[in-house]
Write a protein that holds these residues in place. Structure first.
Motif, PDB file in Angstrom:
ATOM      1  N   ASN A 339      -1.367  -9.532   5.046  1.00 22.47           N
ATOM      2  CA  ASN A 339      -0.092  -9.097   4.372  1.00 22.47           C
ATOM      3  C   ASN A 339      -0.276  -7.783   3.612  1.00 22.47           C
ATOM      4  O   ASN A 339       0.804  -7.183   3.393  1.00 22.47           O
ATOM      5  CB  ASN A 339       0.428 -10.020   3.425  1.00 22.47           C
ATOM      6  CG  ASN A 339       1.101 -11.273   4.169  1.00 22.47           C
ATOM      7  OD1 ASN A 339       1.276 -11.197   5.241  1.00 22.47           O
ATOM      8  ND2 ASN A 339       1.052 -12.535   3.564  1.00 22.47           N
ATOM      9  N   TYR A 340      -1.459  -7.266   3.399  1.00 20.36           N
ATOM     10  CA  TYR A 340      -1.606  -6.073   2.501  1.00 20.36           C
ATOM     11  C   TYR A 340      -1.730  -4.904   3.308  1.00 20.36           C
ATOM     12  O   TYR A 340      -2.932  -4.452   3.682  1.00 20.36           O
ATOM     13  CB  TYR A 340      -3.022  -6.474   1.745  1.00 20.36           C
ATOM     14  CG  TYR A 340      -2.622  -7.440   0.559  1.00 20.36           C
ATOM     15  CD1 TYR A 340      -2.444  -6.649  -0.790  1.00 20.36           C
ATOM     16  CD2 TYR A 340      -2.868  -8.758   0.617  1.00 20.36           C
ATOM     17  CE1 TYR A 340      -2.090  -7.641  -1.874  1.00 20.36           C
ATOM     18  CE2 TYR A 340      -2.627  -9.642  -0.378  1.00 20.36           C
ATOM     19  CZ  TYR A 340      -2.374  -8.946  -1.546  1.00 20.36           C
ATOM     20  OH  TYR A 340      -1.891  -9.957  -2.819  1.00 20.36           O
ATOM     21  N   THR A 341      -0.870  -4.306   3.963  1.00 22.33           N
ATOM     22  CA  THR A 341      -0.887  -3.424   4.740  1.00 22.33           C
ATOM     23  C   THR A 341      -1.011  -1.859   4.278  1.00 22.33           C
ATOM     24  O   THR A 341      -0.247  -2.199   3.081  1.00 22.33           O
ATOM     25  CB  THR A 341       0.333  -3.435   5.858  1.00 22.33           C
ATOM     26  OG1 THR A 341       1.531  -2.910   5.189  1.00 22.33           O
ATOM     27  CG2 THR A 341       0.251  -4.347   6.913  1.00 22.33           C
ATOM     28  N   TYR A 342      -1.644  -1.089   4.661  1.00 22.05           N
ATOM     29  CA  TYR A 342      -1.537   0.195   4.067  1.00 22.05           C
ATOM     30  C   TYR A 342      -0.107   0.882   3.877  1.00 22.05           C
ATOM     31  O   TYR A 342       0.496   1.551   2.715  1.00 22.05           O
ATOM     32  CB  TYR A 342      -2.232   1.262   4.870  1.00 22.05           C
ATOM     33  CG  TYR A 342      -2.566   2.617   4.190  1.00 22.05           C
ATOM     34  CD1 TYR A 342      -3.200   2.417   2.757  1.00 22.05           C
ATOM     35  CD2 TYR A 342      -2.414   3.883   4.842  1.00 22.05           C
ATOM     36  CE1 TYR A 342      -3.382   3.739   2.114  1.00 22.05           C
ATOM     37  CE2 TYR A 342      -2.603   4.889   3.938  1.00 22.05           C
ATOM     38  CZ  TYR A 342      -3.159   4.854   2.714  1.00 22.05           C
ATOM     39  OH  TYR A 342      -3.340   6.212   2.044  1.00 22.05           O
ATOM     40  N   GLU A 343       0.814   0.531   4.987  1.00 22.40           N
ATOM     41  CA  GLU A 343       2.296   1.033   4.900  1.00 22.40           C
ATOM     42  C   GLU A 343       2.926   0.447   3.417  1.00 22.40           C
ATOM     43  O   GLU A 343       3.534   1.126   2.585  1.00 22.40           O
ATOM     44  CB  GLU A 343       2.930   0.635   5.954  1.00 22.40           C
ATOM     45  CG  GLU A 343       2.820   1.551   7.119  1.00 22.40           C
ATOM     46  CD  GLU A 343       1.277   1.135   7.723  1.00 22.40           C
ATOM     47  OE1 GLU A 343       0.634   2.244   7.932  1.00 22.40           O
ATOM     48  OE2 GLU A 343       0.616  -0.074   7.649  1.00 22.40           O
ATOM     49  N   LEU A 344       2.685  -0.916   3.078  1.00 24.25           N
ATOM     50  CA  LEU A 344       3.243  -1.531   2.128  1.00 24.25           C
ATOM     51  C   LEU A 344       2.591  -1.017   0.865  1.00 24.25           C
ATOM     52  O   LEU A 344       3.464  -0.964  -0.157  1.00 24.25           O
ATOM     53  CB  LEU A 344       2.557  -3.249   2.152  1.00 24.25           C
ATOM     54  CG  LEU A 344       3.739  -4.119   1.423  1.00 24.25           C
ATOM     55  CD1 LEU A 344       5.105  -3.996   2.116  1.00 24.25           C
ATOM     56  CD2 LEU A 344       3.084  -5.664   1.417  1.00 24.25           C
ATOM     57  N   PHE A 345       1.460  -0.496   0.889  1.00 21.21           N
ATOM     58  CA  PHE A 345       0.644  -0.063  -0.463  1.00 21.21           C
ATOM     59  C   PHE A 345       1.467   1.477  -0.651  1.00 21.21           C
ATOM     60  O   PHE A 345       1.740   1.584  -1.811  1.00 21.21           O
ATOM     61  CB  PHE A 345      -0.727   0.141  -0.227  1.00 21.21           C
ATOM     62  CG  PHE A 345      -1.531   0.962  -1.070  1.00 21.21           C
ATOM     63  CD1 PHE A 345      -1.462   0.324  -2.524  1.00 21.21           C
ATOM     64  CD2 PHE A 345      -1.911   2.133  -1.013  1.00 21.21           C
ATOM     65  CE1 PHE A 345      -1.876   1.162  -3.461  1.00 21.21           C
ATOM     66  CE2 PHE A 345      -2.621   2.820  -2.052  1.00 21.21           C
ATOM     67  CZ  PHE A 345      -2.729   2.312  -3.416  1.00 21.21           C
ATOM     68  N   LEU A 346       1.579   2.113   0.463  1.00 24.17           N
ATOM     69  CA  LEU A 346       2.133   3.526   0.167  1.00 24.17           C
ATOM     70  C   LEU A 346       3.603   3.203  -0.311  1.00 24.17           C
ATOM     71  O   LEU A 346       4.256   4.165  -0.984  1.00 24.17           O
ATOM     72  CB  LEU A 346       2.089   4.371   1.608  1.00 24.17           C
ATOM     73  CG  LEU A 346       0.979   4.709   1.755  1.00 24.17           C
ATOM     74  CD1 LEU A 346       0.901   5.456   3.097  1.00 24.17           C
ATOM     75  CD2 LEU A 346       0.161   5.563   0.846  1.00 24.17           C
ATOM     76  N   GLU A 347       4.327   2.138  -0.079  1.00 26.95           N
ATOM     77  CA  GLU A 347       5.766   1.922  -0.229  1.00 26.95           C
ATOM     78  C   GLU A 347       5.583   1.639  -1.897  1.00 26.95           C
ATOM     79  O   GLU A 347       6.601   2.011  -2.540  1.00 26.95           O
ATOM     80  CB  GLU A 347       6.255   0.811   0.483  1.00 26.95           C
ATOM     81  CG  GLU A 347       7.386   1.172   1.378  1.00 26.95           C
ATOM     82  CD  GLU A 347       7.711  -0.188   2.222  1.00 26.95           C
ATOM     83  OE1 GLU A 347       8.288  -1.209   1.564  1.00 26.95           O
ATOM     84  OE2 GLU A 347       7.581  -0.194   3.561  1.00 26.95           O
TER      85      GLU A 347
END
Length: 413
Positions: A339-347
């Motif tokens: 669940n820890y995608t890079y996209e989610l982190f950038l969001e």
């Protein structure tokens, strides 16, 4: 600096943390930091002589951290009733639990997270029955300078190599408590979470004082801003940042953890190799650690303490370096990271980053304070030093850089 405060009953604090059969024979102490390098506490260098069971005596260099005994303003601002208990909890409860979690996951003892100084005991009072912090509170830890660690210089920001190393440590420091929360929720709820509630550093500062500081900041911002809109935005951000501190507790999210809350050059100690290569980091001063998004620490560190050109060339690179180290740490203790995608982190970065720009701007008044404006004695330090640095070229240059890079990376507006 005046007379060095006495530490009563030091042996009761440190003896439980010495090797078996060892006792404290004697100690001497002196001030460790210069004014301007530490505000929320008094730091003493302690030369302890420890007697082992066979009678041999060896030196044990320690650091004792006392609340701001001599400065009532700082006692009021830094609220030791909360800050001492939080910082002690990092060493008493969090560090041992994180060690255990890593060892149980099969990480070799030599490879577990080593970003905390070694702990030699603490107390909040001489009265063991009280839960209230008083002027006999003390936290004792190893003096890491004896092992080659050294404090940064607030007038020399971090270079590329130092920043990459620090981001690796920061990612571990953030990821491991998340792993603890996911893998041992009961331990986290009982031993960790209660000590890291929201902390409002401004709650005891006179609103009029805050207003003066903000106005001094805005004077310098006006001198470097390209238009009025930028000045208004900084004013708005200062207001948002000050309102954030007394706001309600945040919910658990994939990127919520125990943030340091004050991660700038003075709160990091680095160890260098013979060629000057940065090798290891110790994170210190957890007084205002709290439960928040990891982004708070990342952005404040980058904008307060990293060389402007290095940051401008590497902002997205730094986010990706941090993220990869964060994921690697979670995996090392067997946490599912799907669940820890890079996209989610950038969001997460996009949502939160702007909140830390005013923090970096505010702290520049301390970080870049000209040494000549800092009183020689803690007792005399007050808010007036912040107004003495208005118009300083170094501060204005840094403000201009924060605005420029904040806009460039789309986190200012």
């Amino acid at each position: 600096m005046g007379e060095v405060p006495e530490i009563k009953n030091l042996q009761q604090v440190i003896e439980p943390h010495l090797p078996e059969g060892c006792t404290l024979d004697s100690y001497s102490s002196c001030y460790l930091t210069k004014p301007g390098d530490n505000y929320g506490s008094i730091m003493l260098s302690v030369q302890a002589k420890v007697r082992s069971a066979d009678g041999a005596i060896r030196d044990l260099p320690l650091i004792a951290k006392l609340p701001p005994l001599t400065n009532d303003l700082y006692w009021q601002i830094f609220q030791p009733e909360r800050t001492c208990i939080t910082e002690n909890a990092v060493y008493q409860y969090l560090a041992p639990e994180l060690d255990k979690l890593q060892l149980e996951s099969g990480i070799l003892p030599a490879h577990i997270f080593d970003g905390f100084p070694r702990y030699y005991g603490s107390r909040i009072s001489l009265d063991t029955r009280t839960s209230k912090v008083d002027r006999d509170a003390v936290l004792v830890q190893e003096n890491v300078t004896m092992r080659g660690y050294r404090a940064g210089n607030r007038h020399r920001p971090y270079n590329l190599a130092e920043t990459v190393l620090i981001l690796h440590y920061l990612a571990q420091y953030h990821a491991l408590p998340i792993a603890l929360r996911l893998k041992k929720p009961q331990v986290f709820e009982d031993c960790v979470r209660p000590y890291f509630k929201k902390f409002n550093v401004n709650s005891n500062i006179d609103q009029a004082e805050l207003e003066i500081i903000n106005n001094e900041i805005l004077k310098d911002i006006k001198a470097v801003a390209s238009d009025e809109r930028d000045v208004n935005r900084v004013k708005e951000l200062l207001g948002i940042f000050q309102a954030l501190q007394p706001s309600k507790e945040v919910d658990d999210g994939p990127f919520t953890t125990l943030v340091h809350g004050d991660l700038w050059i003075n709160n990091l100690m680095l160890k260098y190799g013979e060629e000057g290569t940065p090798l290891k980091v110790k994170i210190v001063d957890f007084q205002i650690a709290q439960y928040e998004s990891v982004v708070h620490d990342i952005i404040f560190l980058l904008f307060s303490s990293v060389d402007v050109n290095v940051l401008e060339d590497n902002f997205y690179n730094f986010l990706s370096i941090y993220y990869n180290a964060f994921i690697q740490t979670l995996r090392s203790v067997n946490v599912d990271t799907s669940n820890y995608t890079y996209e989610l982190f950038l969001e997460e970065v996009q949502q939160t980053a702007h909140l830390q720009l005013p923090h970096a701007i505010f702290m520049m008044k301390f970080i870049l304070a000209d040494n000549s404006t800092i009183p020689k004695d803690y007792k005399d330090a007050d808010f007036s030093m912040l107004t003495k640095n208005t118009g300083a070229k170094t501060i204005k240059t840094k403000f201009e850089a924060i605005l420029r890079t904040g806009k460039k990376f789309n986190i200012f507006y």
